[in-house]
Design an enzyme around this catalytic site. Sequence first.
Site, PDB file in Angstrom:
ATOM      1  N   TYR A   1       4.194   1.439   3.658  1.00  0.00           N
ATOM      2  CA  TYR A   1       2.920   0.605   3.575  1.00  0.00           C
ATOM      3  C   TYR A   1       2.039   0.929   4.918  1.00  0.00           C
ATOM      4  O   TYR A   1       1.101   1.111   4.732  1.00  0.00           O
ATOM      5  CB  TYR A   1       3.108  -0.759   3.276  1.00  0.00           C
ATOM      6  CG  TYR A   1       1.920  -1.510   3.283  1.00  0.00           C
ATOM      7  CD1 TYR A   1       1.179  -1.361   1.985  1.00  0.00           C
ATOM      8  CD2 TYR A   1       1.501  -2.449   4.030  1.00  0.00           C
ATOM      9  CE1 TYR A   1      -0.033  -2.173   1.901  1.00  0.00           C
ATOM     10  CE2 TYR A   1       0.231  -3.191   4.025  1.00  0.00           C
ATOM     11  CZ  TYR A   1      -0.636  -3.171   3.034  1.00  0.00           C
ATOM     12  OH  TYR A   1      -1.746  -3.659   3.138  1.00  0.00           O
TER      13      TYR A   1
ATOM     14  N   SER B   1      -4.952  -2.536   6.978  1.00  0.00           N
ATOM     15  CA  SER B   1      -3.982  -3.856   7.339  1.00  0.00           C
ATOM     16  C   SER B   1      -3.399  -3.847   8.805  1.00  0.00           C
ATOM     17  O   SER B   1      -3.568  -2.807   9.352  1.00  0.00           O
ATOM     18  CB  SER B   1      -2.845  -3.518   6.504  1.00  0.00           C
ATOM     19  OG  SER B   1      -1.485  -4.444   6.825  1.00  0.00           O
TER      20      SER B   1
END
Length: 246
Positions: A155, A141
């Site tokens: 995350y 990501s």
Amino acid sequence: MANLTGKSAFVTGGSRGIGAGIARRLAADGANVAITYTKGREAAASVVDEIERAGGKAMAVQAEATDAKAVAAAVDQAVAAYGRLDVLVNNAGTAIPKPFEEATLEELDRVIDINVRGTLIATHAALKHMKDGGRIIMIGSSVGERMMTPGLAAYAATKGAIKMFVQGLSREVGNRGITVNNVQPGPIDTDLNPAAGDWATPQIANTALKRYGHVNDIAAMVAFVAGPEASYITGTSLTVDGGTNA
């Protein structure tokens, strides 16, 4: 394009969203594809059916990303069906978008288990079968490199860990011609992160293009990294984020 003709690809979490898009693209490029899913049996079957109707080969195997025995069995099943394993795409992942202090320890454990442990499990199982010259591709990501979105602290930490895993592993398997790379999406329009959702507003504001990306944008980068033209790219993170990290 048929850059992957005769190759076999294994995509974790391939029943929907980015994973389904990757599976469809790799199949379109000639690969035989196996996908895993946890609960979405019908969605996984739909992906397989779509690939087969287009003339490709695909199979779906139920395997929870954190279940080492199930994942290893799924890899074994794919190798038995296709005779080889050339490409692993570690796509399975999850996020709990809420302030860190509001997250429960159980929620934090799940993010870590799926995003980090799950990636290690699948990679460990796949390397036992992977041919020299294979490809290992993580779906990381953009927040694993630069964090600007409140509510994704845990995350982001897991995706930062994946970034470093890629760098380390690339040096361990490079003598076999196996490349290891990390594709880092920014905001992508999926069921889990819809471009029309309330949570999308700050993400769009952070992009240079002022819009969400599409699943096919990520699938195209994965297909390139999986193909022969990317044979000298390894240990790197390739960001596809509409300029979020610009």
